[in-house]
Write an enzyme that holds these catalytic residues in place. Structure first.
Site, mmCIF file in Angstrom:
data_model
loop_
_atom_site.group_PDB
_atom_site.id
_atom_site.type_symbol
_atom_site.label_atom_id
_atom_site.label_comp_id
_atom_site.label_asym_id
_atom_site.label_seq_id
_atom_site.Cartn_x
_atom_site.Cartn_y
_atom_site.Cartn_z
ATOM 1 N N HIS A 166 -9.390 -25.043 40.472
ATOM 2 C CA HIS A 166 -9.417 -24.880 42.376
ATOM 3 C C HIS A 166 -10.485 -24.991 42.729
ATOM 4 O O HIS A 166 -11.495 -24.107 42.275
ATOM 5 C CB HIS A 166 -7.952 -23.991 42.161
ATOM 6 C CG HIS A 166 -8.796 -22.929 42.922
ATOM 7 N ND1 HIS A 166 -6.908 -21.369 42.444
ATOM 8 C CD2 HIS A 166 -9.495 -21.920 43.178
ATOM 9 C CE1 HIS A 166 -8.033 -20.981 42.887
ATOM 10 N NE2 HIS A 166 -9.167 -20.829 42.384
ATOM 11 N N GLU A 179 -5.221 -26.644 44.604
ATOM 12 C CA GLU A 179 -4.745 -26.844 42.990
ATOM 13 C C GLU A 179 -4.609 -27.650 42.058
ATOM 14 O O GLU A 179 -4.862 -28.658 42.798
ATOM 15 C CB GLU A 179 -4.111 -25.954 42.802
ATOM 16 C CG GLU A 179 -3.376 -24.528 43.454
ATOM 17 C CD GLU A 179 -4.168 -23.254 42.752
ATOM 18 O OE1 GLU A 179 -4.760 -23.569 42.044
ATOM 19 O OE2 GLU A 179 -3.522 -22.708 42.846
ATOM 20 N N ASN A 223 -8.802 -22.320 37.228
ATOM 21 C CA ASN A 223 -7.727 -23.667 36.897
ATOM 22 C C ASN A 223 -8.560 -24.765 37.262
ATOM 23 O O ASN A 223 -7.746 -25.563 37.488
ATOM 24 C CB ASN A 223 -6.368 -23.696 37.556
ATOM 25 C CG ASN A 223 -5.900 -23.424 38.572
ATOM 26 O OD1 ASN A 223 -7.295 -23.605 39.263
ATOM 27 N ND2 ASN A 223 -5.227 -23.177 39.430
ATOM 28 N N ASP A 230 -10.792 -21.465 53.467
ATOM 29 C CA ASP A 230 -9.053 -20.793 53.035
ATOM 30 C C ASP A 230 -8.558 -20.125 53.867
ATOM 31 O O ASP A 230 -9.368 -18.961 53.361
ATOM 32 C CB ASP A 230 -8.833 -20.573 51.436
ATOM 33 C CG ASP A 230 -9.504 -20.292 50.722
ATOM 34 O OD1 ASP A 230 -10.087 -19.713 51.015
ATOM 35 O OD2 ASP A 230 -10.247 -20.628 49.359
#
Ligand code: F6R
Length: 242
Positions: free
Chosen positions: A138, A143, A136, A67
């Site tokens: 991810h 996400e 969270n 990423d």
């Protein structure tokens, strides 16, 4: 999926480095996709020590980034580009033909994503993907609620990701979105190594490994991966039952 819990981050990183080294030893032309960040940093250092110490041939290896922050320049020390150059490509003295990273320019995002997909497809997919875990849940910048069908794409980032993301940058930096490989590519990787350490990851690891499986907690999908390996330290595993 295999779950391995180590007493501390150092031992977890040693195990991850060994797994990475075995992958390149067994397949000298392996295609390896790497996350950046705090979770894999020590494992990468130890991997490099192993490669250099054993004189492992790296000439046919190929790496991609998992990423990148949209519109963050590659010479910004907080960018994924910078991290991978500093922590892997330079120490391994790789040639520029041996890696492909997302270019962060938002105006070219469609072609950057298409090119990433094409590079991976032309190399027969990913042999080993190394990922960290967001608080969270991810993976990369997939996400909660990310599509299972997407390949490389631009993702809007949750406020918590933007907030925690500031830790990688020297000063307050405008980050909004991320470029990321999609969950389709994560699940298609021939092996998926998930690394999480520290108390701050314990809640999400509990949810991911003992809650419902699905894209609401992207890392929970590792449980459906045939060659998924989760390596934790005891602090990240602290809330797991049995
Ligand atoms: C970074 C990436 C992110 C991180 C995750 C955990 O390339 O893909 O998904 O892996 O946010 O970050 P750390 O390891 O810094 O806690």
């Amino acid at each position: 999926m295999k779950l391995e819990i180590y007493p501390n981050h150092e031992e977890q990183s040693q195990a991850a480095a060994l797994l990475m080294w075995e992958a390149v030893h067994q397949k000298p032309d392996a295609v390896i996709t790497l996350a950046t960040g705090d979770s894999p940093k020590r494992a990468y250092q130890l991997f490099i020590e192993k490669v250099l110490g054993n004189g492992t041939d790296t000439s046919q290896l190929f790496f991609t980034g998992l990423d990148e922050w949209v519109d963050v320049s590659p010479d910004n020390p907080g960018s994924c580009h910078y991290f991978l150059h500093e922590h892997l490509f330079q120490p391994l003295k790789l040639s520029s033909a041996q890696y492909h990273l997302f270019s962060s320019d938002s105006s070219k995002a469609d072609s950057v994503c298409a090119q990433m997909n094409q590079v991976l497809a032309s190399r027969g997919g990913i042999d080993l993907m190394v990922v960290g875990v967001g608080v969270n849940g991810h993976i990369g910048f997939n996400e909660p609620g990310a599509s299972l069908d997407k390949e490389a794409h631009v993702a809007d980032l949750e406020p918590i990701t933007l907030q925690i993301g500031q830790k990688y940058f020297d000063g307050k930096t405008a980050i909004r979105q991320g470029l990321t490989l999609g969950l389709k590519q994560v699940m298609a990787a021939k092996a998926l190594l998930v690394l999480a350490n520290g108390e701050k990851k314990a809640t999400i690891i509990h949810k991911a490994l003992q809650g419902e499986i699905g894209p609401e907690v992207p890392v929970s999908l590792v449980r459906q991966h045939n060659q998924g390996i989760v390596m934790l330290d005891e602090a990240a595993a602290a809330l797991l039952k049995n």
